[in-house]
Scaffold this active site. Structure first.
Site, PDB file in Angstrom:
ATOM      1  N   CYS B   2     -28.098  27.745 -19.043  1.00 53.23           N
ATOM      2  CA  CYS B   2     -26.889  26.907 -18.876  1.00 53.23           C
ATOM      3  C   CYS B   2     -27.154  25.491 -17.985  1.00 53.23           C
ATOM      4  O   CYS B   2     -28.313  25.386 -17.756  1.00 53.23           O
ATOM      5  CB  CYS B   2     -25.636  27.638 -17.918  1.00 53.23           C
ATOM      6  SG  CYS B   2     -25.318  29.104 -18.558  1.00 53.23           S
ATOM      7  N   GLY B  28     -27.226  24.480 -23.465  1.00 52.32           N
ATOM      8  CA  GLY B  28     -26.155  25.436 -23.964  1.00 52.32           C
ATOM      9  C   GLY B  28     -25.115  24.882 -24.509  1.00 52.32           C
ATOM     10  O   GLY B  28     -24.555  23.842 -24.478  1.00 52.32           O
ATOM     11  N   ASN B 104     -25.853  28.426 -13.232  1.00 57.14           N
ATOM     12  CA  ASN B 104     -26.953  28.419 -13.920  1.00 57.14           C
ATOM     13  C   ASN B 104     -27.847  29.411 -13.391  1.00 57.14           C
ATOM     14  O   ASN B 104     -28.385  29.233 -12.493  1.00 57.14           O
ATOM     15  CB  ASN B 104     -27.630  26.883 -14.322  1.00 57.14           C
ATOM     16  CG  ASN B 104     -29.089  27.198 -15.075  1.00 57.14           C
ATOM     17  OD1 ASN B 104     -29.264  28.022 -15.846  1.00 57.14           O
ATOM     18  ND2 ASN B 104     -29.789  26.192 -14.933  1.00 57.14           N
ATOM     19  N   GLY B 105     -28.251  30.484 -14.170  1.00 55.29           N
ATOM     20  CA  GLY B 105     -29.072  31.483 -13.698  1.00 55.29           C
ATOM     21  C   GLY B 105     -28.590  32.956 -14.106  1.00 55.29           C
ATOM     22  O   GLY B 105     -27.557  33.195 -14.967  1.00 55.29           O
ATOM     23  N   TYR B 246     -40.586  25.028 -22.094  1.00 53.95           N
ATOM     24  CA  TYR B 246     -39.906  25.112 -23.299  1.00 53.95           C
ATOM     25  C   TYR B 246     -38.347  24.467 -23.170  1.00 53.95           C
ATOM     26  O   TYR B 246     -37.879  23.667 -23.950  1.00 53.95           O
ATOM     27  CB  TYR B 246     -39.435  26.444 -23.741  1.00 53.95           C
ATOM     28  CG  TYR B 246     -38.424  26.646 -24.949  1.00 53.95           C
ATOM     29  CD1 TYR B 246     -38.585  26.155 -26.346  1.00 53.95           C
ATOM     30  CD2 TYR B 246     -37.188  27.281 -24.249  1.00 53.95           C
ATOM     31  CE1 TYR B 246     -37.596  26.217 -27.119  1.00 53.95           C
ATOM     32  CE2 TYR B 246     -36.009  27.195 -25.491  1.00 53.95           C
ATOM     33  CZ  TYR B 246     -36.323  26.812 -26.763  1.00 53.95           C
ATOM     34  OH  TYR B 246     -35.280  26.741 -27.534  1.00 53.95           O
TER      35      TYR B 246
END
Lengths: 468, 468, 468, 468
Positions: B2, B28, B104-105, B246
């Site tokens: 995210c 996202g 985020n996570g 990435y």
């Protein structure tokens, strides 16, 4: 610019056209359309809409487009043209039955023809020059489709790669100068006519060959045959060199040239003509990528992606009131500081039109730390407008028509600026009979093809759009 | 995965969040949301929706999101998760006023905490583990926001970079291991907390620094202050190495590494570890581009764009009944025959997950004429699922968890296959205290961080989603 | 059926047309369109779309439709006609400038004219008979708009109330028989031409008078003048009696009759002609309401709302697989058991077309407890198709063309059935010169107006749509 | 106001709920939602959206809502409430599994309960009072659903007709006072709980009976059983009399009264109480229709449709800058001059809230020629706000709370004004034990039910919304 795709003899004709148009989406994003019919030509279904192919067509719309013969069209955005009545393929009913037409190109005597037709009582429903062909075709008394088309096209001048669909056939035709591309191929047993060969990469088809300038390909009764439009001397051939420089997809084979290879070679040639002391070579993505790589290789300099392209361009974004400098360019491109900082940078693009974008890019590169910015353009200065289908601005807006190279350099604020020479261009793009034999390079030279002078440039011409 | 973005102190807060989320769109694409409030925190406006930022927000929606303090979130698509109630930022009313959270996570003890909370009467409105934090925070009796947050986060394990907005403040916090990135910067006079520094390239802002693992940044009363979440020893730091390989944008600076430079170096390292006789090096766009260029340079081989990426990916396409082989990959990528024909090709990608895409790519390259295809991966084999926020499949689906390199090579049908070694990776990514000091590489090594073992891997754990 | 609305001389012309079309929405729900221009006629803006007025036009679209002169059109759904190219107003460019046309009615010699025009090279872009008028108008050499229109309309037969807009003027014209209505009025200082006077109730305007059969009203240079289309004897007048029976809004004044009052009187007449022993009178809403009330009053029976109309009709509904009987009718109408139970019910409707709906209604009334159901129709049996603009089915589908009243009664399963007589109808609708002097009643009598026999009925006529 | 619909035991549960919600659309137009599950309760699918049922649900959405048990909800627009997080049914996960709730009514102690829950650590995701019930239910330790519900509802005061769905069952419950309606019926073999019996007219189902005040109906394992919520004395029953006067559909049977018949009788009673010399009686459609007909019959005056309702209300319309007087009312209603001119008119409506609409209607009637306008209201003056689910404005905005009848008459500018008396109302609506035994008439009398005083009216209450 536009893209066309037609197929005869596949029970999922509309779906294949839809995917073919997706593969041609780079040739036009304003509108998309498909017309489909059955073998007996009794029912024609048409769907056109504004926007991208993926947005114009839904599964239920495609399901309704039943038939085994179809043509499609994607249309480029031109000023003021956001009117659905301009969306192609156009369709009309004539005495001989329904007539469908998709056009890539631009007629140079459309306004005159239009006026003549109006004097004869014709009415026009769109601003598209394509509608002129529809009228001329409908007026022909010839019994065969090919003859009617021949009669109609004998009167028009300019650039056209056309797909025509009648109740019996699909006809693909290129103007005798061959300005715009058109290829013939096959997908399984079905013949395909398309603007670019890249469609076959997506659709698992096979490129057979270029449709020749002045050739008509007639798909009828499951077969294919070729006729000449006119017996034009080959000397007239004027393929649009800008297709190779900018417009076509790199994986296409256009005018018997591989697009990617050509652009790479132009970059190499540019490096030979205009070398510079520098640390890295970066492209303006995506248009400058192939040439920048060629330049870097020839110059022996590292190639780097110093400008990143956003994945989500093509969507409208709302700007804050506290304006962000170069907002439009920033949305599309981001300068990579870790690559650029303290570097002498060669930045390669395919062309400069108004100069405003180049100026913003140079400014962004400097803001990201570039010590020097050397702009290299893999084509000659664009000095003259195109009347054959490329959407260039007027001469007044073309910076290279108004200023010399040093003037442009100052405007874009680069440390140095160099263009490819016309000779260098033709050293890579041409044929054995001489470089300019096969190609139109009027945008660089202003030498418009004899016998194809646009109305706007003819003496005593009074031209202007009356219909907006 | 995210992305989060928060800003305090700009009268156009929502518009800047909207643009910031656009710059984080690669983190996202499933949903996007913004919550905004005024300085006095009396009115909170929230808008969330499914899809891309540009589609979720219109001008009139943004106009209604008035306020000078805002947080936003973009959410990655995870299996089955297309429910609007999962869209973030989440918002709840608590005794202490409205509470907004963007995460985020991934928490590794969320299910156990959830069960405990449910035993205490809590109800859950979404499947998001983030909702657990909302409850823990609401239950804290501590008077200060930072203390309440400290109390809540003391109970959770796993990965989190969070933005919390209350009626008075925005708090940004990273878990003590620092799995996911979070940076602090400024846009004019307003402080900004964001997942990646690339947002400042679009918004003309300035990166100040990384938020430290275990650090809370509190934006309040126009100022900024820092507090420690816990007094965690630095040895615990476990930054996600996959962000560098990435996930992050190449123009970001993440974990004090320049993303583009790092990937380029990984490619070079890969060339040293796994050279091969070949004619050209091509990337799988866009993820393999930087590494492929590094590989080509180190190997002294020409770099070519042998695979082209479509400009219009991200849209749904309808497939014909007569299936096209590798349809999904073909829509995204086209192999360029003029580059590949009769060549021995090194193709570089950043990772292999299930192997199916790599297999299709190798097949496409051969169909386009490649004589040999050598696949090179710029990271070690992905053998273990991530429990800290990267959306990897289960171990059963990870091909490198099931087969050795030769088995994978056979499956993807490449002439040769090589991965980067774990040592080679850490030779480029790490710090002076030893390569694995700062990073989590559990996806490659299966060595999950001590003290942060996911529930699924703990003995006697019975874990399963009950709510779908 | 369709509705037209034009206004000259108001700076918000498009917005007033938009509201006027809303007030005419009952005359057509398939498509809606507006064309607007400025006083100088240099720019024409057109927007058409499928669906209701409120859905086709948004605020931003209306804002773009700048100008002080505008015409609009709503179009009724006809079989197979869901093609946007049929949406009106049609617009074309001619030698004399842009030409805009909106049409209510139906030409009876359109196919023959179309063929002749095609022989002369004309092409057609839609299936609308209206396009024939566009061509004829464009072919006229006459210098004045009124003369060109006179020349064009001299060739067409059938029904038309037209609005024509050129760069200088708006012209409203009714065919010499006056089949379809058209009225002249004012909104503040601006002249208005509209299908029905009910528009003035919404727009605070003022009805001036009917446009006469065969009259042209020319709005030009801020003024209004009248010309005769041809010097037609008044005996030819053939106003559509069905406008009064069913089509027009009850608050309209049409053909110098108040619609509500007329329907009420028809109901009274029906009660005198066809009384029945019963407990209550109920209407089929909304079309039968006025007549049912008249019937109830004359019969001295209580009037009740035994059938309720849904507020949310007009939207598509998805039916379950386990089909609900009479689903379509049930969505629109609900029978009120508390009113109907154990009652002898007279149910009044304005007409029966195929009989299927009446049959379902009778069945619903019985299911809700009605002891007897007596169906009364406030017009004579509809025995012949309309060729002048009402969308009736073919003779084969008209139940009254196939069966006598007793046959229909059996089909709809009513205890009794009676229609109004033709004489009874004209006793209420007509003028002093004799009842049938002014009205077309061909749908009831099959007596199509002399000099206006539709092509389909002429000997040796070969008619058929070639274009679908 | 809201509507609920639940069904257990039909394989097309979601489609039937969807149609049932359509039949309840008059009870709420702001949002619509459905939650569906299978017999085993392992998967819950939820879809909610803003707008009308027909717009929120598409065929593909309904296809995804697979299951044989479902509940749905339509929600009325309340000020500021256009937030999707308020859309019902609400869904939460609890220790005992998923919990779904749809609510019609209004809790009078929600704010206090909310505060208490927040003190215990609960967090709220919406402003809906319904969420309080969700929390209380989740906190109950009782093993049976019915007991948990009993425990939860023991704490709430106010009005509720609820549908609860768990993994095993659907429970329908009415508060002990029975403010809001709820009925039990069957569609084929499936039990149905719905707000009004009119749903069975559309869905071919059968009304079994009213759910009693204080009764729980539990649909489980294919069967149905009844339990008491509390052992409440019947004297507490307080059915909302306004359902009969205005809210319910005329074809519904509510509180054992036929709605249409009741309204008709109220009109008759009004005529007896407040006769007037006049020429015609007209209703304000649609709410005044039944009462107006009763008035006309009792008074022996002709009933006429002097005001026409637009078919296309419910859509937003854009107003011109040159404002049209009473634009909003004109869009909805048109006055029929041919009926009204020179007449003494009795106009009947069901109630007056602020008086503004009545004032506009009187003005329109006069503008259309009415000589006298006598306003008659088929209920007593609305003097007190409703705290039990009807969306009335505050006391300050209720004209009858601020002025006496003569003051209101002057404001609306009628020649005379009369309301129904409270006694007259109960003469028609009540039961043998005395008129006010069964009904709440607090809106007319200000006598709020003992034991159910709203928080706002309690001494020392400090109430206010903190969350917007």
């Amino acid at each position: 610019m536009c893209g066309v795709f037609g197929i005869a003899g596949n029970s999922e004709a509309a779906k294949l056209v839809y995917l073919g148009l997706h593969a041609l989406q780079h040739r036009g994003q304003e509108s998309a359309g498909i017309v489909v019919t059955h073998g007996d030509g009794r029912q024609f279904h048409r769907h056109v809409g504004q926007g991208l192919v993926a947005d114009v067509f839904t599964e239920s719309i495609l399901d309704r487009l039943e038939g085994d013969r179809a043509v499609g069209h994607v249309r480029y955005s031109t000023a003021g043209g956001n009117d659905i009545s301009n969306a192609q393929p156009l369709m009309a009913e004539t005495l001989k039955g329904p007539l469908v037409i998709g056009h890539n190109g631009n007629l140079t005597n459309a306004l005159r023809l239009r006026e003549e037709l109006e004097h004869q009582g014709a009415i026009f429903r769109s601003r598209a020059d394509t509608e002129v062909i529809l009228h001329l075709f409908a007026r022909s008394r010839a019994p065969r489709v090919a003859d009617r088309l021949r009669e109609a096209l004998a009167q028009v001048e300019g650039a056209y790669s056309l797909l025509i669909m009648t109740k019996d056939s699909i006809v693909g035709v290129r103007d005798p100068s061959g300005f715009r591309p058109l290829v013939l191929g096959k997908i399984r047993d079905a013949y395909v006519l398309a603007s670019e060969s890249s469609v076959f990469d997506l659709l698992e088809g096979e490129l057979l060959r270029e449709v020749e300038p002045g050739e008509m390909i007639i798909l009828e009764n499951g077969g294919m045959r070729s006729e000449r439009l006119v017996h034009a001397p080959e000397a007239l051939e004027r393929r649009c060199i800008f297709e190779l420089i900018y417009f076509a997809r790199p994986n296409s084979r256009v005018f018997d040239h591989d697009v990617y290879v050509t652009r790479h070679e132009l970059g190499r040639q540019l490096a030979r003509e205009a070398p510079v002391e520098a640390d890295i070579v970066i492209p303006v993505p995506d248009s400058g990528v192939s040439a920048a790589l060629g330049y870097a290789e020839e110059a022996g300099l590292p190639f780097r992606h110093g400008l990143l392209r956003s994945h989500y361009v093509g969507r409208t974004f709302i700007e804050p009131a506290q304006a962000i400098r170069h907002f439009g360019v920033r949305l599309k491109l981001a300068a990579v500081r870790s690559i650029l900082a303290d570097k002498r940078v060669v930045v390669v693009d395919d062309s400069i039109v108004r100069g405003t974008t180049s100026r913003k890019i140079v400014s962004m590169l400097r803001a990201a730390g570039a010590k020097e910015v050397h702009l290299r353009i893999s084509s000659p200065p664009t000095r003259s407008p195109c009347y054959y289908g490329i959407d260039t601005p007027t001469k007044e807006e073309l910076i290279a028509a108004q200023q010399d190279v040093e003037g442009i350099r100052k405007y874009v604020a680069a440390d140095s600026l160099a263009y490819l020479s016309v000779e260098g261009l033709h050293a890579q793009v041409g044929d054995e009979r001489g470089p300019r034999q096969k190609f139109c390079n009027a945008c660089f030279t202003g030498e418009y093809p004899a016998g194809n002078i646009p109305e706007e440039l003819r003496p005593n011409s009074h031209v202007g759009s009356r219909f907006d």
